[in-house]
Design an enzyme around this catalytic site. Sequence first.
Site, PDB file in Angstrom:
ATOM      1  N   HIS B 271       0.826  -1.219   0.000  1.00  0.00           N
ATOM      2  CA  HIS B 271       0.000   0.000   0.000  1.00  0.00           C
ATOM      3  C   HIS B 271       0.854   1.261   0.000  1.00  0.00           C
ATOM      4  O   HIS B 271       1.936   1.291   0.590  1.00  0.00           O
ATOM      5  CB  HIS B 271      -1.034   0.003   1.125  1.00  0.00           C
ATOM      6  CG  HIS B 271      -0.491   0.018   2.524  1.00  0.00           C
ATOM      7  ND1 HIS B 271      -0.178   1.178   3.184  1.00  0.00           N
ATOM      8  CD2 HIS B 271      -0.222  -0.985   3.406  1.00  0.00           C
ATOM      9  CE1 HIS B 271       0.240   0.888   4.424  1.00  0.00           C
ATOM     10  NE2 HIS B 271       0.235  -0.407   4.583  1.00  0.00           N
ATOM     11  N   ASP B 283       6.206   0.737   6.529  1.00  0.00           N
ATOM     12  CA  ASP B 283       4.765   0.457   6.429  1.00  0.00           C
ATOM     13  C   ASP B 283       4.109   1.504   5.547  1.00  0.00           C
ATOM     14  O   ASP B 283       3.673   2.531   6.033  1.00  0.00           O
ATOM     15  CB  ASP B 283       4.156   0.450   7.830  1.00  0.00           C
ATOM     16  CG  ASP B 283       2.682   0.086   7.847  1.00  0.00           C
ATOM     17  OD1 ASP B 283       2.173  -0.393   6.829  1.00  0.00           O
ATOM     18  OD2 ASP B 283       2.040   0.302   8.895  1.00  0.00           O
ATOM     19  N   GLU B 317      -5.026   1.884   2.940  1.00  0.00           N
ATOM     20  CA  GLU B 317      -5.002   0.609   3.671  1.00  0.00           C
ATOM     21  C   GLU B 317      -5.211   0.849   5.151  1.00  0.00           C
ATOM     22  O   GLU B 317      -5.908   0.098   5.834  1.00  0.00           O
ATOM     23  CB  GLU B 317      -3.664  -0.107   3.445  1.00  0.00           C
ATOM     24  CG  GLU B 317      -3.591  -1.512   4.062  1.00  0.00           C
ATOM     25  CD  GLU B 317      -3.187  -1.531   5.541  1.00  0.00           C
ATOM     26  OE1 GLU B 317      -3.367  -2.573   6.181  1.00  0.00           O
ATOM     27  OE2 GLU B 317      -2.693  -0.507   6.048  1.00  0.00           O
ATOM     28  N   GLU B 318      -4.574   1.915   5.670  1.00  0.00           N
ATOM     29  CA  GLU B 318      -4.550   2.141   7.123  1.00  0.00           C
ATOM     30  C   GLU B 318      -5.933   2.432   7.684  1.00  0.00           C
ATOM     31  O   GLU B 318      -6.163   2.322   8.880  1.00  0.00           O
ATOM     32  CB  GLU B 318      -3.582   3.282   7.472  1.00  0.00           C
ATOM     33  CG  GLU B 318      -2.118   3.020   7.086  1.00  0.00           C
ATOM     34  CD  GLU B 318      -1.465   1.913   7.925  1.00  0.00           C
ATOM     35  OE1 GLU B 318      -2.142   1.318   8.782  1.00  0.00           O
ATOM     36  OE2 GLU B 318      -0.268   1.635   7.701  1.00  0.00           O
ATOM     37  N   ASP B 345       3.216  -6.509   3.405  1.00  0.00           N
ATOM     38  CA  ASP B 345       2.864  -5.409   4.310  1.00  0.00           C
ATOM     39  C   ASP B 345       3.310  -5.681   5.739  1.00  0.00           C
ATOM     40  O   ASP B 345       2.706  -5.208   6.688  1.00  0.00           O
ATOM     41  CB  ASP B 345       1.353  -5.133   4.253  1.00  0.00           C
ATOM     42  CG  ASP B 345       0.972  -3.852   4.984  1.00  0.00           C
ATOM     43  OD1 ASP B 345       1.868  -3.010   5.240  1.00  0.00           O
ATOM     44  OD2 ASP B 345      -0.207  -3.681   5.326  1.00  0.00           O
ATOM     45  N   HIS B 415       3.826   2.703  12.806  1.00  0.00           N
ATOM     46  CA  HIS B 415       2.885   3.816  13.040  1.00  0.00           C
ATOM     47  C   HIS B 415       3.477   4.903  13.945  1.00  0.00           C
ATOM     48  O   HIS B 415       2.741   5.600  14.644  1.00  0.00           O
ATOM     49  CB  HIS B 415       1.570   3.318  13.655  1.00  0.00           C
ATOM     50  CG  HIS B 415       0.771   2.436  12.742  1.00  0.00           C
ATOM     51  ND1 HIS B 415      -0.510   2.040  13.025  1.00  0.00           N
ATOM     52  CD2 HIS B 415       1.059   1.864  11.543  1.00  0.00           C
ATOM     53  CE1 HIS B 415      -0.970   1.270  12.050  1.00  0.00           C
ATOM     54  NE2 HIS B 415      -0.025   1.143  11.141  1.00  0.00           N
TER      55      HIS B 415
END
Lengths: 452, 452
Positions: B271, B283, B317-318, B345, B415
């Site tokens: 992504h 990520d 995606e998140e 991912d 994140h």
Amino acid sequence: YRFNAYIVVFVCFCMKDTAAEVAGYADVAKRIIDLAVFGAAQNRSYRRLADFTDAIGSRVSGSQSLEMAIKYMHNAMSQDGLDVHLEPVKIPHWVRGKESAEMIMPRSKNLAMLGLGSSVGTPPEGIKAEVLVVQSFDELKLRASEAAGKIVVFNQPFVSYGETVAYRAFGASEAAKVGAVATLIRSITPFSVNSPHTGWQDYQAGVNRIPTACITVEDAELMWRLAQRGQKIVVRLTMEAKTLPDADSFNTVAEIKGWEHPEQVVLLSGHLDSWDVGQGAMDDGGGAMISWEVLSLIKDLGLRPRRTLRTVLWTAEEQGGVGAQQYFNLHKVNLNNFDLVMESDLGTFTPVALQFTGSDAARKVMEEVVKLLAPINTTKLESHGEGTDISPWLEAGVPGASLHVEDSRYFWFHHSEGDTMTVQDPAEMNLCSALWAVVAYVVADLQDMLPR
Amino acid sequence: YRFNAYIVVFVCFCMKDTAAEVAGYADVAKRIIDLAVFGAAQNRSYRRLADFTDAIGSRVSGSQSLEMAIKYMHNAMSQDGLDVHLEPVKIPHWVRGKESAEMIMPRSKNLAMLGLGSSVGTPPEGIKAEVLVVQSFDELKLRASEAAGKIVVFNQPFVSYGETVAYRAFGASEAAKVGAVATLIRSITPFSVNSPHTGWQDYQAGVNRIPTACITVEDAELMWRLAQRGQKIVVRLTMEAKTLPDADSFNTVAEIKGWEHPEQVVLLSGHLDSWDVGQGAMDDGGGAMISWEVLSLIKDLGLRPRRTLRTVLWTAEEQGGVGAQQYFNLHKVNLNNFDLVMESDLGTFTPVALQFTGSDAARKVMEEVVKLLAPINTTKLESHGEGTDISPWLEAGVPGASLHVEDSRYFWFHHSEGDTMTVQDPAEMNLCSALWAVVAYVVADLQDMLPR
């Protein structure tokens, strides 16, 4: 020839005698260890550290928090039944104020940063300038002609703290010499989660004082990559940092007086001040707490050594061992009565060894002493022990000991917001306390002071 | 009985045949690996990732950065000579705004925090309230009567991401049910340098929506210790967070058309969106780049498989696999033409295995395919592969594959501001690209599609 032979026989006799004398402490050492690791005192130094750092937080030189910390410890150690007093020290008072750094070109990005201790501030509107990224002092020299009017970013690789810290300490003056207007130093750490690590820096006399701050490994590497691609980088640095007049502070001293030679001293120490980030749990709350814990353990066991056990919690270590130097200046007149000076300032994780500095004869005694630590498997004696706060004593020939712990992660948290109780472990602190107490008590109770 | 025997013979014959067919790709697999790991393409996926993430930075759903990222990749893959197009998707547009949290009692302390995706904001003056600290949903239930009007702090231990993330996802609604006015969730990470880790959260329908943010492991533990000591804790939380109308975005699709069955597809994916912190390098910039790299490697070698190799870079995606779900909805009509869907991912560190989901018959084929990876020692096939973005296909019975890498540190950076190029390694990415390319190319070129 025969005279030499007599000496050899005499020395051997003495050593054998000392070995036997030290071995006689096996039972008491075991009692100290049992109390600290398995008994009623289990986890006490950790709990005290948590209570203290949770209540006070960080406590930088000159701050109200440091004042509160000293009062807290004076009170807590007095309530513990110890003889406590304060010894006045004048300490630096640098304040950070508001601060920020932002990359403006090639794109807008906030840069996590911490101004370095003793740095001057910027004008209120900040300093906006193009960036020159270098990887070493050598590269700065080679590219000196590019530096005028620029913000120099040092993206030096981390080799070791001892070696790499030179960039934090001297980066600003080196960059100022070639005309830079400010410096941003890659944090002195082998690991980062975008975490800035502050610390003291030294302006060189006669060199223009420019603002200096640390940035993260990530942002230093980012700007280096951008520069490698030939992209123009512009940063704005804004710092309110300033130095106020020296503040009043204290070394905090607690002791158990020796019954036979109260004037002779085994000194245990850690520093009570910290940087103004995190909780200062690791640097050096832990060292301070295990040095207090030694007195508590000895007292709890109803012991009292021949010589005085003295715990000193230094003030303003981070500004260059200010409290400790003052203590040395005041007390060096009694140099010959200082039997051993001990410092814990590299963390209180699982102990690995005792680092010892002293004569060969003294080392022979210490080799016997650490054998008493067999129950906790920390019988290693290493052959150099240094610490900011005890170095004046070592240089004057007084035997010194430092605590060496498993420190692989120490610099991951050092001088950052990550220096908190989360990195501390109660079981590890129990082992440190036990080691610290056995060594201090036995040395303080031997017939003779350590040979110089 | 005899009928069964015929089947067994037939299956054995087929498998032997497939094994021989796959083994025939050993030379081409070796050429792909050589190009990716040792040849002209060495470090290319890392360089592309650095160029991309350094230029764009983070790129959260709905942001201008994500728009720029999609344009950047459309342009870059077109310049690489690939067939590229965009497929429109409506995506969530949540904006963080200014935000802060401060402990006011028992002492003043700034709390590092990040609002959680989809959270509502607070009134402009913030929410100032006493804190209730709990360690689990069960404890919250037991102490429900204490929660009204409070800010609930969840200090749950980290067990695994899959298990512990429930606190981030559902903490706010669970606390709102018992009357809490806001929640602060301990970041979902096994390690911290006082680093907050954001992520999406889900309000439950019919439950009052209260502001929710993550705080650091350190601060959650601090407040838990203070609460254990019976100290009253007061926090002020201020968040401008809000949700704007859905934004226009795109899945970015590049492909090499198959020469024999262009309508049949092996799909590779990662992504392109990230959280609005760090660089989104891990990520999922890495997953996106190796999925592009596969097409570059195949093209560089002048290869063209029987079936189409299609790289899809998902958007949003998140926020719950929004782009991927949309893609599935549009393309499921051709479900039977999707041979294999692949997703990376979980990082592009050293590859450990290919995770595969599919029938036993398909697994037998894949077991032969991974043998071709012997030159890079990654011949392991694991027996489940899941990912947010390919799960609709797997649920519909399409074979799926995910990249499993050495991920011990993945959640340290996940994140957070620590998800940057600093955690990426070019040699590791070369291995991932090689594995990804060999698997995709061989499956796309076999006589038959994978059996369902």
